[in-house]
Design a protein around this motif. Structure first.
Motif, PDB file in Angstrom:
ATOM      1  N   LEU A  11     -12.705   3.642  -6.885  1.00 33.49           N
ATOM      2  CA  LEU A  11     -11.653   4.840  -7.310  1.00 33.49           C
ATOM      3  C   LEU A  11     -11.686   5.361  -8.736  1.00 33.49           C
ATOM      4  N   PRO A  12     -11.565   6.742  -8.755  1.00 33.64           N
ATOM      5  CA  PRO A  12     -11.408   7.105 -10.237  1.00 33.64           C
ATOM      6  C   PRO A  12     -10.064   6.848 -10.711  1.00 33.64           C
ATOM      7  N   ILE A  13      -9.826   5.604 -11.366  1.00 31.29           N
ATOM      8  CA  ILE A  13      -8.678   5.098 -12.003  1.00 31.29           C
ATOM      9  C   ILE A  13      -8.881   4.555 -13.230  1.00 31.29           C
ATOM     10  N   ASP A  14      -7.783   4.636 -14.152  1.00 36.92           N
ATOM     11  CA  ASP A  14      -7.845   3.806 -15.244  1.00 36.92           C
ATOM     12  C   ASP A  14      -6.737   2.618 -15.349  1.00 36.92           C
ATOM     13  N   ARG A  15      -5.743   2.716 -14.323  1.00 32.64           N
ATOM     14  CA  ARG A  15      -4.780   1.875 -13.905  1.00 32.64           C
ATOM     15  C   ARG A  15      -4.416   1.761 -12.639  1.00 32.64           C
ATOM     16  N   ASP A  16      -3.387   0.687 -12.552  1.00 29.39           N
ATOM     17  CA  ASP A  16      -3.019   0.480 -11.201  1.00 29.39           C
ATOM     18  C   ASP A  16      -1.653   0.030 -11.163  1.00 29.39           C
ATOM     19  N   MET A  17      -1.072  -0.249 -10.142  1.00 32.91           N
ATOM     20  CA  MET A  17       0.254  -0.739 -10.161  1.00 32.91           C
ATOM     21  C   MET A  17       0.221  -2.263  -9.778  1.00 32.91           C
ATOM     22  N   ARG A  18       1.115  -2.955 -10.226  1.00 40.92           N
ATOM     23  CA  ARG A  18       1.466  -4.474  -9.402  1.00 40.92           C
ATOM     24  C   ARG A  18       2.701  -4.456  -8.978  1.00 40.92           C
ATOM     25  N   ILE A  19       3.022  -4.240  -7.827  1.00 40.13           N
ATOM     26  CA  ILE A  19       4.403  -4.360  -7.203  1.00 40.13           C
ATOM     27  C   ILE A  19       4.769  -5.597  -6.480  1.00 40.13           C
ATOM     28  N   VAL A  20       5.521  -6.453  -6.936  1.00 41.56           N
ATOM     29  CA  VAL A  20       5.882  -7.672  -6.400  1.00 41.56           C
ATOM     30  C   VAL A  20       7.085  -7.837  -5.371  1.00 41.56           C
TER      31      VAL A  20
ATOM     32  N   GLU B 194       7.255   6.166  -3.540  1.00 37.75           N
ATOM     33  CA  GLU B 194       6.456   6.168  -2.446  1.00 37.75           C
ATOM     34  C   GLU B 194       5.540   4.777  -2.472  1.00 37.75           C
ATOM     35  N   ALA B 195       5.240   4.372  -3.631  1.00 42.21           N
ATOM     36  CA  ALA B 195       4.223   3.224  -3.701  1.00 42.21           C
ATOM     37  C   ALA B 195       5.184   1.939  -3.350  1.00 42.21           C
ATOM     38  N   ILE B 196       6.535   1.890  -3.813  1.00 37.15           N
ATOM     39  CA  ILE B 196       7.697   0.870  -3.523  1.00 37.15           C
ATOM     40  C   ILE B 196       7.763   0.816  -2.122  1.00 37.15           C
ATOM     41  N   ASP B 197       7.900   1.873  -1.346  1.00 42.88           N
ATOM     42  CA  ASP B 197       8.179   1.969   0.164  1.00 42.88           C
ATOM     43  C   ASP B 197       7.165   1.580   0.801  1.00 42.88           C
ATOM     44  N   LEU B 198       5.804   1.876   0.435  1.00 45.26           N
ATOM     45  CA  LEU B 198       4.574   1.472   1.091  1.00 45.26           C
ATOM     46  C   LEU B 198       4.642  -0.188   1.024  1.00 45.26           C
ATOM     47  N   VAL B 199       4.669  -0.675  -0.147  1.00 44.27           N
ATOM     48  CA  VAL B 199       4.703  -2.108  -0.064  1.00 44.27           C
ATOM     49  C   VAL B 199       5.811  -2.735   0.663  1.00 44.27           C
ATOM     50  N   LYS B 200       6.723  -2.385   0.525  1.00 45.28           N
ATOM     51  CA  LYS B 200       8.054  -2.795   1.801  1.00 45.28           C
ATOM     52  C   LYS B 200       7.502  -2.831   3.134  1.00 45.28           C
ATOM     53  N   HIS B 201       6.908  -1.582   3.504  1.00 47.39           N
ATOM     54  CA  HIS B 201       6.587  -1.506   4.732  1.00 47.39           C
ATOM     55  C   HIS B 201       5.845  -2.500   5.053  1.00 47.39           C
ATOM     56  N   VAL B 202       4.491  -2.819   4.293  1.00 47.93           N
ATOM     57  CA  VAL B 202       3.429  -3.692   4.567  1.00 47.93           C
ATOM     58  C   VAL B 202       4.096  -5.004   4.573  1.00 47.93           C
ATOM     59  N   ALA B 203       4.795  -5.522   3.608  1.00 43.95           N
ATOM     60  CA  ALA B 203       5.390  -6.955   3.551  1.00 43.95           C
ATOM     61  C   ALA B 203       6.253  -7.308   4.600  1.00 43.95           C
ATOM     62  N   GLN B 204       7.052  -6.193   5.087  1.00 46.95           N
ATOM     63  CA  GLN B 204       7.813  -6.464   6.226  1.00 46.95           C
ATOM     64  C   GLN B 204       7.347  -6.626   7.550  1.00 46.95           C
TER      65      GLN B 204
ATOM     66  N   VAL C 184      -1.692  -1.662  -6.246  1.00 53.66           N
ATOM     67  CA  VAL C 184      -1.937  -0.580  -5.584  1.00 53.66           C
ATOM     68  C   VAL C 184      -2.261   0.505  -6.609  1.00 53.66           C
ATOM     69  N   ALA C 185      -3.045   1.374  -6.064  1.00 55.26           N
ATOM     70  CA  ALA C 185      -3.707   2.619  -7.016  1.00 55.26           C
ATOM     71  C   ALA C 185      -3.032   3.800  -6.357  1.00 55.26           C
ATOM     72  N   MET C 186      -3.223   4.897  -7.362  1.00 55.89           N
ATOM     73  CA  MET C 186      -2.702   6.124  -7.053  1.00 55.89           C
ATOM     74  C   MET C 186      -3.900   7.155  -7.441  1.00 55.89           C
ATOM     75  N   VAL C 187      -4.462   7.811  -6.546  1.00 61.63           N
ATOM     76  CA  VAL C 187      -5.307   8.887  -6.853  1.00 61.63           C
ATOM     77  C   VAL C 187      -4.743  10.203  -6.310  1.00 61.63           C
ATOM     78  N   ASP C 188      -4.241  11.318  -7.258  1.00 61.44           N
ATOM     79  CA  ASP C 188      -3.628  12.428  -6.748  1.00 61.44           C
ATOM     80  C   ASP C 188      -2.309  11.849  -6.090  1.00 61.44           C
ATOM     81  N   ASP C 189      -1.876  12.224  -5.004  1.00 58.22           N
ATOM     82  CA  ASP C 189      -0.819  11.872  -4.362  1.00 58.22           C
ATOM     83  C   ASP C 189      -1.033  10.764  -3.225  1.00 58.22           C
ATOM     84  N   GLN C 190      -2.059  10.109  -3.347  1.00 55.49           N
ATOM     85  CA  GLN C 190      -2.408   9.115  -2.336  1.00 55.49           C
ATOM     86  C   GLN C 190      -2.332   7.780  -2.901  1.00 55.49           C
ATOM     87  N   PHE C 191      -1.736   6.636  -2.083  1.00 58.57           N
ATOM     88  CA  PHE C 191      -1.608   5.536  -2.698  1.00 58.57           C
ATOM     89  C   PHE C 191      -2.503   4.406  -1.854  1.00 58.57           C
TER      90      PHE C 191
END
Length: 265
Positions: free
Chosen positions: A147-156, A193-203, A214-221
């Motif tokens: 993916l064309p990114i230089d950063r990502d998210m760690r959501i715990v 939206e990224a936090i909600d995605l992680v909550k959905h997956v974990a639950q 989690v990475a973000m490319v434009d508006d897609q996670f």
């Protein structure tokens, strides 16, 4: 409440907790039977504890089974959030699988060892020669789009909610953003939206202790993976106690169980 821990470093400050060495498990079966929770067993202990001794464990058995292997993890993610998984191929390590990968995955791409963490076993593949070198050390071909990114998210996610989230910014010298590989923690706003995605997956998957990448490319996670034994550097910066969150969760779970028992009685 009495707890057994097999990992004292992750349970410091949790009251009424006794540490046992994992290799002495079968010498302490009665003590384990008398405990209310078993905390942070090693993977090889999980089935015996849950199916043999009927113990409550933390993290959940779902967390262990899905977090142990990137193949199982990726397939579970593809079953519930396919649009949020980078394009990934999981192929047998033979000539047919090799040819399929280089025909369907454009260079450069990422290749991973299926059982590793902290950025280890993640390779940037630029050409066929590098892919051959990866294939020589891997049992399965696990390749993923770059993916064309230089950063990502760690959501715990701990217990039943997200407890911390931060950016990991690469140092510009590597394709990895992991803190263990030189990435920098940046405490800036994480998209809801990224936090909600992680909550959905974990639950949905029954995960109760994991750090999601989690990475973000434009508006897609995109979720790369999750690790059930994650680093704690970000928590120190955020002044968050994971141990306190674990205590809150297991107390809440015990309260639910007691209520259920009362209504059944």
């Amino acid at each position: 409440m009495k707890h057994i821990t097999f990992n004292p470093y992750r349970t410091i400050g949790i009251p009424n907790t006794t540490y046992l060495k994992s290799d002495s498990m079968f010498q302490h079966i009665n003590q384990i039977k008398e405990s209310d929770w078993v905390l942070f067993p090693e993977y090889w202990q999980v089935n015996s504890l849950v199916y043999g001794l009927n113990k409550k464990i933390f993290p959940s058995i779902n967390s262990y089974h899905l977090g142990h292997d990137k193949i199982e993890m990726t397939r579970s993610l593809l079953s519930i959030v396919p649009k949020n998984v980078p394009y990934t191929l999981i192929l047998p390590n033979n000539e047919s699988g090799f040819e399929t990968a280089i025909n369907e995955m454009p260079f450069p791409f990422i290749a991973k060892e299926v059982r590793n963490s902290m950025g280890k076993g993640v390779y940037l593949i630029n050409d066929v020669k590098e892919f051959r070198e990866y294939a020589a050390i891997s049992n399965v071909l696990y390749v993923q789009e770059l993916l064309p990114i230089d950063r990502d998210m760690r959501i715990v996610y701990v217990g039943d909610d997200v407890v911390a989230a931060y950016w990991r910014v690469g140092n510009g010298e590597s394709h990895l953003n992991n803190v263990a590989q030189g990435g920098e923690i940046v405490l800036e706003l994480i998209p809801r939206e990224a936090i909600d995605l992680v909550k959905h997956v974990a639950q949905t998957l029954g995960i109760n202790h994991a750090g999601f990448d989690v990475a973000m490319v434009d508006d897609q996670f995109y979720i790369f993976e999750f690790n059930i034994l994650f680093g704690n550097v970000g928590f120190q910066k955020l002044d968050v106690s994971v141990e306190d969150k674990i205590v809150e969760y297991i107390q809440k779970e015990d309260s639910k169980l007691n209520l259920d028992t009362m209504f059944v009685s």
